[in-house]
Write an enzyme that holds these catalytic residues in place. Structure first.
Site, mmCIF file in Angstrom:
data_model
loop_
_atom_site.group_PDB
_atom_site.id
_atom_site.type_symbol
_atom_site.label_atom_id
_atom_site.label_comp_id
_atom_site.label_asym_id
_atom_site.label_seq_id
_atom_site.Cartn_x
_atom_site.Cartn_y
_atom_site.Cartn_z
ATOM 1 N N ALA A 190 -11.356 -2.914 7.480
ATOM 2 C CA ALA A 190 -13.074 -3.497 7.112
ATOM 3 C C ALA A 190 -13.732 -2.023 7.084
ATOM 4 C CB ALA A 190 -13.468 -4.258 7.840
ATOM 5 N N GLY A 191 -12.579 -0.999 7.316
ATOM 6 C CA GLY A 191 -13.649 0.206 6.722
ATOM 7 C C GLY A 191 -14.459 0.493 5.988
ATOM 8 N N ARG A 251 0.563 -1.351 0.092
ATOM 9 C CA ARG A 251 -0.047 0.453 0.208
ATOM 10 C C ARG A 251 0.429 1.162 -0.123
ATOM 11 N NH1 ARG A 251 -4.670 -0.925 4.494
ATOM 12 N NH2 ARG A 251 -2.155 -2.753 4.955
ATOM 13 N N ASP A 257 -14.741 1.429 -4.458
ATOM 14 C CA ASP A 257 -13.732 2.877 -4.074
ATOM 15 C C ASP A 257 -13.680 2.703 -6.252
ATOM 16 O OD1 ASP A 257 -11.553 1.315 -5.025
ATOM 17 O OD2 ASP A 257 -11.227 1.330 -2.883
ATOM 18 N N LYS A 317 -16.549 8.374 -3.295
ATOM 19 C CA LYS A 317 -15.848 8.793 -2.309
ATOM 20 C C LYS A 317 -15.791 10.872 -2.062
ATOM 21 C CE LYS A 317 -14.130 4.863 0.139
ATOM 22 N NZ LYS A 317 -12.614 4.456 0.254
ATOM 23 N N HIS A 365 -1.660 -5.662 -4.260
ATOM 24 C CA HIS A 365 -2.726 -4.462 -4.650
ATOM 25 C C HIS A 365 -2.463 -3.054 -5.096
ATOM 26 C CE1 HIS A 365 -4.803 -1.446 -2.228
ATOM 27 N NE2 HIS A 365 -4.049 -0.642 -2.414
HETATM 28 C C1 R5P Z 1 -7.769 0.549 -1.095
HETATM 29 O O1 R5P Z 1 -7.522 0.678 -2.306
HETATM 30 C C2 R5P Z 1 -8.200 -1.305 -0.952
HETATM 31 O O2 R5P Z 1 -8.936 -1.559 -2.322
HETATM 32 C C3 R5P Z 1 -9.262 -1.733 -0.045
HETATM 33 O O3 R5P Z 1 -10.677 -0.581 -0.687
HETATM 34 C C4 R5P Z 1 -8.780 -1.430 1.235
HETATM 35 O O4 R5P Z 1 -7.495 -1.473 1.351
HETATM 36 C C5 R5P Z 1 -9.353 -1.964 2.519
HETATM 37 O O5 R5P Z 1 -8.872 -1.371 3.897
HETATM 38 P P1 R5P Z 1 -9.334 -1.310 4.741
HETATM 39 O O6 R5P Z 1 -10.160 -2.513 5.236
HETATM 40 O O7 R5P Z 1 -8.732 -0.718 6.266
HETATM 41 O O8 R5P Z 1 -10.580 -0.472 4.796
#
Ligand code: R5P
Length: 312
Positions: free
Chosen positions: A225-226, A97, A170, A193, A131
């Site tokens: 999971a946010g 990331r 997203d 967003k 990613h």
């Molecule tokens: C974002 O760019 C990714 O595709 C995921 O949505 C994100 O890394 C998920 O992270 P979290 O579960 O902390 O929201």
């Protein structure tokens, strides 16, 4: 390639490593992978690998740094024991990331990890669903980049939910969601967003119709999971009949499992690129295995056969 196929593994996911070698019908290579009393990683290969085509399986789950170090030390041992070729098999590639500097004075950790793997001895990388696909280009060695979306999509195709809508949580996940939709059926919706002003909270916007439909949110990973829970709440608020989720990498950091349990999400389907955490509710979690896919890719690399043929 001519050399013997040999497979070793670190301690990050013994179950996945065992499943991969079972699919390959080869034994797991004998090695000590442990720690010295002071915590340093200790490795000793217990069989001859001279001239062999060696694959080292290690996913980068928690504790990430320890598992990364284990992988590096195993690669070093394999290189110094005169393997003919070394492939690092990394089902979940961590540190992905931070693949660019979002602002000044930040590292590019993904590039650092790429450099470390090559320095330690990797001749090739076999990984799944990076990613950021651009990370492939951080390596000057061959990277075979597998995709597990077809495994998740086949599962939902079999479920045959009526009025399915596949949701990208997203803008960055639209390509994966569209591939999923092509394989599982249904329509596509995209969450974006927006921040109305510099001091104002983000609001979620949606393209596509979800009212009365059964929604599946498709993402590459679930960490805190946010992202997932917020998207699920938005979908229910917009009238989705039910919400499920499919993600390749179930990182489930911190309170993620508890958040999912308390959310309107009915089911979360992930793959076994990472083991599930020991703690936390798992009633809503279903795990599909990538072991046959990785085993097939290993065999194809060994026999110099096409990997892209796996995805047609
Ligand atoms: C974002 O760019 C990714 O595709 C995921 O949505 C994100 O890394 C998920 O992270 P979290 O579960 O902390 O929201």
């Amino acid at each position: 390639m001519d050399g013997r196929l040999q497979v070793f593994a670190g301690n990050s996911s013994p179950r996945l490593a065992q499943a991969i070698v079972s699919n390959l019908e080869v034994p797991l290579g004998r090695a000590i992978v442990g720690s010295w009393k002071d915590g340093e990683t200790r490795v000793k290969l217990e069989e001859n690998i001279r001239g062999s085509d060696v694959f080292v399986i290690q996913t980068l789950c928690r504790p990430v740094n320890q598992h990364l170090m284990e992988l590096l030390v195993i690669l070093d041992a394999v290189r110094r024991a005169s393997a003919a070729r070394i492939t690092a098999v990394i089902p979940y590639f961590a540190y992905a990331r931070q693949e660019k500097k979002a602002s000044g004075r930040e590292p590019i950790s993904a590039k650092l990890v790429a450099n470390l793997l090559v320095t330690a001895g990797a001749d090739r990388i076999l990984t799944l669903d990076l990613h950021a696909p651009a990370i492939e280009g951080f390596f000057d060695i061959q990277v075979d980049h597998l995709r597990a979306t077809p495994i998740l999509a086949s599962h939902f195709h079999r479920l045959a939910l009526p009025d399915l809508v596949v949701v990208s949580p997203d803008a960055g996940s639209v390509g994966r969601a569209e591939e999923f939709r092509r394989r599982a059926g249904g329509s596509l919706a995209i969450i974006t967003k927006q921040r109305p002003g510099p001091e104002q909270d983000e609001v979620l916007e949606m393209v596509g119709d979800v009212e009365g439909r059964h929604a599946v949110i498709v993402d590459d990973m679930i960490s805190s999971a946010g992202t997932l829970v917020r998207a699920a709440e938005e979908l229910r608020a917009r009238g989705a009949a039910s919400v499920r989720a499919a993600a390749i990498h179930g990182v489930f950091a911190g309170d993620a499992l508890r958040l999912i349990q308390a959310s309107p999400i009915e089911q979360v389907v992930v793959t076994d690129t990472l083991p599930l955490p020991d703690e936390g509710p798992r009633d809503k979690i279903e795990v599909l295995t990538v072991a046959p896919l990785i085993a097939e890719a290993i065999m194809r690399i060994h026999k110099d056969l096409s990997i892209s043929a796996l995805f047609t």
